[in-house]
Design an enzyme around this catalytic site. Sequence first.
Site, PDB file in Angstrom:
ATOM      1  N   LYS A  13      -0.610  33.250   5.996  1.00 18.06           N
ATOM      2  CA  LYS A  13       0.432  33.794   6.193  1.00 18.06           C
ATOM      3  C   LYS A  13       1.986  32.865   7.312  1.00 18.06           C
ATOM      4  O   LYS A  13       2.815  32.607   6.344  1.00 18.06           O
ATOM      5  CB  LYS A  13       0.564  35.302   7.037  1.00 18.06           C
ATOM      6  CG  LYS A  13      -0.224  36.116   6.268  1.00 18.06           C
ATOM      7  CD  LYS A  13      -0.707  37.594   6.744  1.00 18.06           C
ATOM      8  CE  LYS A  13      -1.138  37.011   8.468  1.00 18.06           C
ATOM      9  NZ  LYS A  13      -2.364  37.392   8.286  1.00 18.06           N
ATOM     10  N   ARG A 123     -13.972  25.121   9.206  1.00 14.59           N
ATOM     11  CA  ARG A 123     -13.656  24.765  10.051  1.00 14.59           C
ATOM     12  C   ARG A 123     -13.683  24.240  11.021  1.00 14.59           C
ATOM     13  O   ARG A 123     -14.397  24.160  11.693  1.00 14.59           O
ATOM     14  CB  ARG A 123     -11.973  25.377  11.028  1.00 14.59           C
ATOM     15  CG  ARG A 123     -10.829  26.306   9.502  1.00 14.59           C
ATOM     16  CD  ARG A 123      -9.728  27.051  10.355  1.00 14.59           C
ATOM     17  NE  ARG A 123      -8.878  27.876   9.673  1.00 14.59           N
ATOM     18  CZ  ARG A 123      -8.378  28.801  10.081  1.00 14.59           C
ATOM     19  NH1 ARG A 123      -8.259  29.050  11.182  1.00 14.59           N
ATOM     20  NH2 ARG A 123      -7.647  29.309   9.622  1.00 14.59           N
ATOM     21  N   ARG A 156     -14.303  26.185  17.044  1.00  8.99           N
ATOM     22  CA  ARG A 156     -13.982  27.081  17.597  1.00  8.99           C
ATOM     23  C   ARG A 156     -14.185  28.534  17.824  1.00  8.99           C
ATOM     24  O   ARG A 156     -14.911  28.741  17.064  1.00  8.99           O
ATOM     25  CB  ARG A 156     -12.165  27.228  17.287  1.00  8.99           C
ATOM     26  CG  ARG A 156     -11.639  25.945  17.916  1.00  8.99           C
ATOM     27  CD  ARG A 156     -10.233  25.979  17.744  1.00  8.99           C
ATOM     28  NE  ARG A 156      -9.560  26.819  16.533  1.00  8.99           N
ATOM     29  CZ  ARG A 156      -8.414  26.743  15.531  1.00  8.99           C
ATOM     30  NH1 ARG A 156      -7.574  26.529  16.513  1.00  8.99           N
ATOM     31  NH2 ARG A 156      -8.149  27.047  14.875  1.00  8.99           N
ATOM     32  N   ARG A 167     -12.883  40.149  13.394  1.00  8.37           N
ATOM     33  CA  ARG A 167     -11.682  40.359  13.269  1.00  8.37           C
ATOM     34  C   ARG A 167     -10.818  40.413  11.725  1.00  8.37           C
ATOM     35  O   ARG A 167      -9.959  41.397  12.028  1.00  8.37           O
ATOM     36  CB  ARG A 167     -10.797  38.615  12.989  1.00  8.37           C
ATOM     37  CG  ARG A 167     -11.065  38.346  14.308  1.00  8.37           C
ATOM     38  CD  ARG A 167     -10.240  36.401  14.191  1.00  8.37           C
ATOM     39  NE  ARG A 167      -9.585  36.629  13.941  1.00  8.37           N
ATOM     40  CZ  ARG A 167      -8.801  35.376  13.843  1.00  8.37           C
ATOM     41  NH1 ARG A 167      -9.115  34.183  14.071  1.00  8.37           N
ATOM     42  NH2 ARG A 167      -7.009  34.975  13.697  1.00  8.37           N
TER      43      ARG A 167
END
Length: 217
Positions: A13, A123, A156, A167
């Site tokens: 987004k 990531r 992270r 989430r």
Amino acid sequence: MRLILLGPPGAGKGTQANFIREKFGIPQISTGDMLRAARAAKTPLGIEAGKIMDAGQLVSDDIIIGLVEERLGHGDCTKGYLFDGFPRTIPQAEAMKRADVRIDHVLEIDVPDEEIITRMSGRRVHPASGRTYHLKFNPPRADGRDDPTGELLVQRDDDREETVRKRLEVYRAQTRPLVDYYRKWAAAGDAKAPRYHRISGTGSVDEVRKRAFAALN
């Protein structure tokens, strides 16, 4: 161009919001930015919100809507605006509707859960510089090492698979119902209802951008 952008965390987004903002010359509005600006400007709502935040409590939807109305009165909103992370819940959407905050389009970026987990859990970050890599899509030359410095990369906490899954659960429970809310409102024939669009968020960034622009034209 008055727009709400919806989609799960990791759907892209933020990237697409930047393209839309630049193409249509509209500001990207987030509740966090509004709260900080109102506090700094010491507006009545900003002072009230600051006291609530300092007490560790959540700012009410009524105050948030008041801040939204204040923000939309600024000159940079004359061509429209893009809401970033708001509304998050049905009560917030209902409050916007009651306040007659007009929306032209609701754009949902749809990405399967497993694709999001792959995107986010892969990531890796170089803490000192902020450089980011991806184990699948943009791997470092040496495994687990930053290209320029050779220093260790880290994952992270927000990108760990278990965190991403939590989430996504929160999104499905709290924010995903907004998709049905706006889709049904658009189908009801209400003249004030925004147009609802759903596009696939899979593929290249440019492919998703083209889908978004085609939906909004």
